[in-house]
Write a protein that holds these residues in place. Structure first.
Motif, mmCIF file in Angstrom:
data_model
loop_
_atom_site.group_PDB
_atom_site.id
_atom_site.type_symbol
_atom_site.label_atom_id
_atom_site.label_comp_id
_atom_site.label_asym_id
_atom_site.label_seq_id
_atom_site.Cartn_x
_atom_site.Cartn_y
_atom_site.Cartn_z
ATOM 1 N N MET A 1 0.849 -1.197 0.000
ATOM 2 C CA MET A 1 0.000 0.000 0.000
ATOM 3 C C MET A 1 0.880 1.241 0.000
ATOM 4 N N PHE B 1 -2.751 5.140 1.963
ATOM 5 C CA PHE B 1 -3.795 4.436 2.703
ATOM 6 C C PHE B 1 -4.628 5.461 3.465
ATOM 7 N N ASN C 1 -6.426 5.711 -1.510
ATOM 8 C CA ASN C 1 -5.736 4.425 -1.418
ATOM 9 C C ASN C 1 -5.005 4.161 -2.735
#
Length: 199
Positions: A26, A29, A37
């Motif tokens: 990721m 986030f 995201n």
């Protein structure tokens, strides 16, 4: 219209022994305060549900981007089998597929825990099929897959490996297993689906 997803989920997929597994990272986030995201991932071209191009085993074979999409998109026949597929088994599968639909007989998917023998590979390679698919992560013996791959890929039979057919009955379907357009690649992951053909 009934659609069967015959693909593995990527991050939890089966991985051929020795190949790197898919990894997810990721980059942004929202739960940490980021505006959105954003996911990055890396994977082997042969993880999970994927296609093999001839270049996988042939130095001068076609790469993924050089194969016509018609190979991966069109009518297909699902045949059920368990164990080793012999030459005689391959003949019967092709005959049964042609009886059902001659166009579907160009793309054969084998349901079950199977191993395609070299004799079967020779039958499939000489039958003018475009695509051969199976549920295991490789066509042929996992310990010695080269001979079967060479027989099929040298005949320009593309391979669709790691499919999931437990919910699919034998018969004719419309297949879409288009690979990613990866220039110069020997294989590619794909989101393979079968669409039931109305009778």
């Amino acid at each position: 219209m009934k659609i069967y997803d015959i693909s593995q989920e990527v991050f939890g997929c089966q991985v051929y022994p020795g190949d790197p597994a898919p990894e997810k990272k990721m980059l942004s986030f929202m739960e940490k305060g980021d505006l959105y995201n954003l996911t990055a991932f890396s994977m082997c071209a042969h993880n999970g549900t994927h296609i093999d191009a001839p270049f996988h085993f042939l130095k001068d074979g076609k790469t993924v981007d050089a194969i016509c999409l018609e190979v991966f998109v069109g009518m297909a026949y699902v045949a059920e089998h368990q164990g080793i597929v012999s030459g005689d088994d391959a003949v019967k599968i092709i005959e049964k597929a042609k009886e059902q639909n001659t166009e579907a007989a160009k793309r054969i998917l084998i349901k079950g825990d199977v191993e395609v023998s070299l004799e079967a590979a020779k039958v499939f390679a000489s039958s003018d099929i475009l695509l051969l698919g199976n549920e295991p992560q490789t066509i042929g013996s996992q310990n010695a897959p080269m001979a079967v791959h060479l027989e099929l890929l040298d005949a320009n039979v593309s391979l669709l490996e790691g499919i999931r057919l437990s919910e699919v009955c034998e018969g004719v379907y419309f297949l879409n297993a288009a690979p990613l357009n990866l220039s110069g690649a020997d294989g590619s992951p794909c989101r393979a689906v079968l669409i039931a053909v109305e009778r």
